[in-house]
Design a protein around this motif. Sequence first.
Motif, PDB file in Angstrom:
ATOM      1  N   GLU A 144       0.821  -1.203   0.000  1.00 53.26           N
ATOM      2  CA  GLU A 144       0.000   0.000   0.000  1.00 53.26           C
ATOM      3  C   GLU A 144       0.859   1.258   0.000  1.00 53.26           C
ATOM      4  O   GLU A 144       0.489   2.277  -0.594  1.00 53.26           O
ATOM      5  CB  GLU A 144      -0.936  -0.008   1.206  1.00 53.26           C
ATOM      6  CG  GLU A 144      -2.072  -1.021   1.080  1.00 53.26           C
ATOM      7  CD  GLU A 144      -3.091  -0.906   2.204  1.00 53.26           C
ATOM      8  OE1 GLU A 144      -2.811  -0.196   3.198  1.00 53.26           O
ATOM      9  OE2 GLU A 144      -4.167  -1.514   2.085  1.00 53.26           O
ATOM     10  N   GLY A 145       2.027   1.209   0.664  1.00 49.80           N
ATOM     11  CA  GLY A 145       2.905   2.370   0.686  1.00 49.80           C
ATOM     12  C   GLY A 145       3.377   2.751  -0.696  1.00 49.80           C
ATOM     13  O   GLY A 145       3.412   3.938  -1.056  1.00 49.80           O
ATOM     14  N   MET A 146       3.742   1.755  -1.520  1.00 55.37           N
ATOM     15  CA  MET A 146       4.167   2.067  -2.873  1.00 55.37           C
ATOM     16  C   MET A 146       2.999   2.562  -3.718  1.00 55.37           C
ATOM     17  O   MET A 146       3.147   3.486  -4.520  1.00 55.37           O
ATOM     18  CB  MET A 146       4.804   0.851  -3.541  1.00 55.37           C
ATOM     19  CG  MET A 146       5.251   1.178  -4.952  1.00 55.37           C
ATOM     20  SD  MET A 146       6.296  -0.038  -5.730  1.00 55.37           S
ATOM     21  CE  MET A 146       6.747   0.910  -7.214  1.00 55.37           C
ATOM     22  N   ALA A 147       1.837   1.935  -3.542  1.00 52.73           N
ATOM     23  CA  ALA A 147       0.659   2.391  -4.276  1.00 52.73           C
ATOM     24  C   ALA A 147       0.361   3.854  -3.963  1.00 52.73           C
ATOM     25  O   ALA A 147       0.028   4.645  -4.855  1.00 52.73           O
ATOM     26  CB  ALA A 147      -0.537   1.514  -3.933  1.00 52.73           C
ATOM     27  N   ASP A 186       0.284   7.211  -6.479  1.00 51.70           N
ATOM     28  CA  ASP A 186      -0.774   8.231  -6.467  1.00 51.70           C
ATOM     29  C   ASP A 186      -0.179   9.625  -6.286  1.00 51.70           C
ATOM     30  O   ASP A 186      -0.569  10.581  -6.961  1.00 51.70           O
ATOM     31  CB  ASP A 186      -1.769   7.948  -5.342  1.00 51.70           C
ATOM     32  CG  ASP A 186      -2.674   6.763  -5.628  1.00 51.70           C
ATOM     33  OD1 ASP A 186      -2.849   6.408  -6.813  1.00 51.70           O
ATOM     34  OD2 ASP A 186      -3.203   6.184  -4.662  1.00 51.70           O
ATOM     35  N   GLU A 187       0.771   9.749  -5.353  1.00 52.52           N
ATOM     36  CA  GLU A 187       1.409  11.037  -5.088  1.00 52.52           C
ATOM     37  C   GLU A 187       2.104  11.573  -6.336  1.00 52.52           C
ATOM     38  O   GLU A 187       2.131  12.779  -6.585  1.00 52.52           O
ATOM     39  CB  GLU A 187       2.408  10.881  -3.945  1.00 52.52           C
ATOM     40  CG  GLU A 187       3.081  12.153  -3.507  1.00 52.52           C
ATOM     41  CD  GLU A 187       4.047  11.936  -2.349  1.00 52.52           C
ATOM     42  OE1 GLU A 187       4.841  12.853  -2.060  1.00 52.52           O
ATOM     43  OE2 GLU A 187       4.019  10.848  -1.731  1.00 52.52           O
ATOM     44  N   ALA A 188       2.652  10.647  -7.144  1.00 50.39           N
ATOM     45  CA  ALA A 188       3.340  11.034  -8.375  1.00 50.39           C
ATOM     46  C   ALA A 188       2.383  11.237  -9.545  1.00 50.39           C
ATOM     47  O   ALA A 188       2.821  11.541 -10.657  1.00 50.39           O
ATOM     48  CB  ALA A 188       4.382   9.979  -8.737  1.00 50.39           C
ATOM     49  N   GLY A 189       1.083  11.063  -9.299  1.00 47.74           N
ATOM     50  CA  GLY A 189       0.100  11.241 -10.365  1.00 47.74           C
ATOM     51  C   GLY A 189       0.074  10.112 -11.367  1.00 47.74           C
ATOM     52  O   GLY A 189      -0.389  10.288 -12.496  1.00 47.74           O
ATOM     53  N   GLY A 219      -1.069   6.733 -10.579  1.00 51.53           N
ATOM     54  CA  GLY A 219      -1.738   5.576  -9.995  1.00 51.53           C
ATOM     55  C   GLY A 219      -3.094   5.232 -10.566  1.00 51.53           C
ATOM     56  O   GLY A 219      -3.688   4.225 -10.167  1.00 51.53           O
ATOM     57  N   GLU A 220      -3.587   6.018 -11.501  1.00 47.76           N
ATOM     58  CA  GLU A 220      -4.976   5.825 -11.958  1.00 47.76           C
ATOM     59  C   GLU A 220      -5.191   4.457 -12.592  1.00 47.76           C
ATOM     60  O   GLU A 220      -6.140   3.738 -12.257  1.00 47.76           O
ATOM     61  CB  GLU A 220      -5.348   6.936 -12.945  1.00 47.76           C
ATOM     62  CG  GLU A 220      -6.817   6.982 -13.324  1.00 47.76           C
ATOM     63  CD  GLU A 220      -7.170   6.040 -14.478  1.00 47.76           C
ATOM     64  OE1 GLU A 220      -8.328   5.576 -14.536  1.00 47.76           O
ATOM     65  OE2 GLU A 220      -6.273   5.773 -15.310  1.00 47.76           O
ATOM     66  N   ARG A 221      -4.294   4.029 -13.488  1.00 44.61           N
ATOM     67  CA  ARG A 221      -4.481   2.735 -14.160  1.00 44.61           C
ATOM     68  C   ARG A 221      -4.259   1.585 -13.183  1.00 44.61           C
ATOM     69  O   ARG A 221      -4.925   0.537 -13.287  1.00 44.61           O
ATOM     70  CB  ARG A 221      -3.540   2.623 -15.358  1.00 44.61           C
ATOM     71  CG  ARG A 221      -3.845   1.421 -16.262  1.00 44.61           C
ATOM     72  CD  ARG A 221      -3.199   1.588 -17.610  1.00 44.61           C
ATOM     73  NE  ARG A 221      -1.756   1.471 -17.530  1.00 44.61           N
ATOM     74  CZ  ARG A 221      -1.068   0.360 -17.814  1.00 44.61           C
ATOM     75  NH1 ARG A 221      -1.715  -0.747 -18.176  1.00 44.61           N
ATOM     76  NH2 ARG A 221       0.248   0.341 -17.744  1.00 44.61           N
ATOM     77  N   MET A 222      -3.346   1.769 -12.240  1.00 46.53           N
ATOM     78  CA  MET A 222      -3.121   0.738 -11.219  1.00 46.53           C
ATOM     79  C   MET A 222      -4.414   0.456 -10.455  1.00 46.53           C
ATOM     80  O   MET A 222      -4.768  -0.704 -10.211  1.00 46.53           O
ATOM     81  CB  MET A 222      -2.033   1.185 -10.253  1.00 46.53           C
ATOM     82  CG  MET A 222      -1.859   0.306  -9.021  1.00 46.53           C
ATOM     83  SD  MET A 222      -0.834   1.081  -7.762  1.00 46.53           S
ATOM     84  CE  MET A 222      -1.897   2.463  -7.266  1.00 46.53           C
ATOM     85  N   HIS A 223      -5.129   1.504 -10.060  1.00 47.80           N
ATOM     86  CA  HIS A 223      -6.372   1.308  -9.313  1.00 47.80           C
ATOM     87  C   HIS A 223      -7.459   0.681 -10.195  1.00 47.80           C
ATOM     88  O   HIS A 223      -8.296  -0.082  -9.705  1.00 47.80           O
ATOM     89  CB  HIS A 223      -6.860   2.644  -8.752  1.00 47.80           C
ATOM     90  CG  HIS A 223      -6.030   3.156  -7.618  1.00 47.80           C
ATOM     91  ND1 HIS A 223      -5.946   2.511  -6.400  1.00 47.80           N
ATOM     92  CD2 HIS A 223      -5.218   4.246  -7.525  1.00 47.80           C
ATOM     93  CE1 HIS A 223      -5.135   3.185  -5.598  1.00 47.80           C
ATOM     94  NE2 HIS A 223      -4.677   4.235  -6.252  1.00 47.80           N
ATOM     95  N   ARG A 224      -7.420   0.979 -11.473  1.00 46.23           N
ATOM     96  CA  ARG A 224      -8.438   0.453 -12.372  1.00 46.23           C
ATOM     97  C   ARG A 224      -8.180  -0.997 -12.770  1.00 46.23           C
ATOM     98  O   ARG A 224      -9.101  -1.809 -12.836  1.00 46.23           O
ATOM     99  CB  ARG A 224      -8.498   1.332 -13.634  1.00 46.23           C
ATOM    100  CG  ARG A 224      -9.655   0.971 -14.577  1.00 46.23           C
ATOM    101  CD  ARG A 224      -9.739   1.909 -15.757  1.00 46.23           C
ATOM    102  NE  ARG A 224      -8.643   1.753 -16.700  1.00 46.23           N
ATOM    103  CZ  ARG A 224      -7.688   2.658 -16.915  1.00 46.23           C
ATOM    104  NH1 ARG A 224      -7.688   3.804 -16.226  1.00 46.23           N
ATOM    105  NH2 ARG A 224      -6.732   2.448 -17.794  1.00 46.23           N
ATOM    106  N   GLU A 225      -6.916  -1.347 -13.011  1.00 49.40           N
ATOM    107  CA  GLU A 225      -6.599  -2.667 -13.543  1.00 49.40           C
ATOM    108  C   GLU A 225      -5.905  -3.595 -12.545  1.00 49.40           C
ATOM    109  O   GLU A 225      -5.889  -4.810 -12.748  1.00 49.40           O
ATOM    110  CB  GLU A 225      -5.707  -2.516 -14.788  1.00 49.40           C
ATOM    111  CG  GLU A 225      -6.365  -1.734 -15.919  1.00 49.40           C
ATOM    112  CD  GLU A 225      -5.450  -1.598 -17.127  1.00 49.40           C
ATOM    113  OE1 GLU A 225      -4.372  -2.248 -17.138  1.00 49.40           O
ATOM    114  OE2 GLU A 225      -5.809  -0.838 -18.050  1.00 49.40           O
ATOM    115  N   GLY A 226      -5.324  -3.048 -11.493  1.00 42.62           N
ATOM    116  CA  GLY A 226      -4.610  -3.872 -10.522  1.00 42.62           C
ATOM    117  C   GLY A 226      -5.559  -4.780  -9.761  1.00 42.62           C
ATOM    118  O   GLY A 226      -6.737  -4.465  -9.567  1.00 42.62           O
TER     119      GLY A 226
END
Length: 390
Positions: free
Chosen positions: A50-53, A57-60, A62-69
Amino acid sequence: MRTQVVIIGSGPSGLLLGQLLTDAGIDNIILERVTKDYVLSRIRAGVLEEGMAAMLDEAGAGERMHREGLKHDGFSIAFDGGCHRIDLHGLTGGKRVIVYGQTEVTHDLMDRREATGGVTIYEAANVQPHDFDGDRPYVTYEKDGVTHRIDCDFIAGCDGFHGVSRKSVPEGAITTYERVYPFGWLGIISDVEPVSHELIYANHPRGFALCSMRSPTRIRYYVQVGLDEKIEDWSDDRFWDEIRRRLPEEQAQAMKTGPSIEKSIAPLRSFVAEPLRFGRLFLAGDAGHIVPPTGAKGLNLAASDIRYLFDGLREYYQEKSKAGIDAYSQRALARVWKAERFSWWMTKTLHLFPDDGAFGQKIQHAELEYLFSSVAAQTSLAENYVGLPY
């Protein structure tokens, strides 16, 4: 040419640091010795804490990670004919991991860097850091037959175990700790449905196995093999037969098989370099440490390094404080060694060690039987697997 931070290496750690610096208004340039396509062709780990996720997100990015991960609340350990589930979510107060391939992380960070105007120089040959023990470091590289120089304030070595950054440190200034394991992982990728919706780690008399995935339709499976094995000796049929032998009957019968689209053998090692700072040169990720992949910590440790390094650089530029960069090595290594311990424990508990003999196998069995009967032991495993706090 001049910038504030030169980053050597455009893997996930270099890209993540570069994006965080760019978003904070800190100039940086990334140098990469190979092409963008080659970087994206490298297949690596895919279990994110979760820390890396949160950092993506902080780096802008993370959107596809949340959608497809794939969000995983647990995993199983196959042993003695049965499967025992470790409830990560329940044991850690609601934490989980995300299965999302390193290639996808890299792609997302590259896209974000391009969208925000970050500079990455690919096919930069003969990269070399200079004078990082003084106040005016610089980096040279060759491009299209021409030698270039970039003056900077700091150099971040994010160029992996075989990169130039650690090799540039004077021999007497660095101490290395290493354990090379007497086996490797033979891994394949195939476009078939995973045997389970969560990862399965297997301890078996024939050796370790792991059933992982990259998506609901793409698997990444591994079996432990000797270091003398050759990839050409492993047909797809031989691999599928072997991994089924190492799983409980229910999972073996349910396993779907198909042609491999990638097959490789990777040796396992534990490695740490100390310290991680040398004047104005910092090592991060695989440039400073390697863990066996059993505990899924390599990519996540790179992210925690970047957390500490970025915070230190931001303090330096925005608050005129050296406290963060001065503490970087100590803070990063404290977390690195905890992850090294956990990855060593997972490896020692789940693999067949040829020299341990019957006594070693009995100790393994006792360790696993204790784990499955103890909530405290399972909680310790879960806490480490989902990731210790930064």
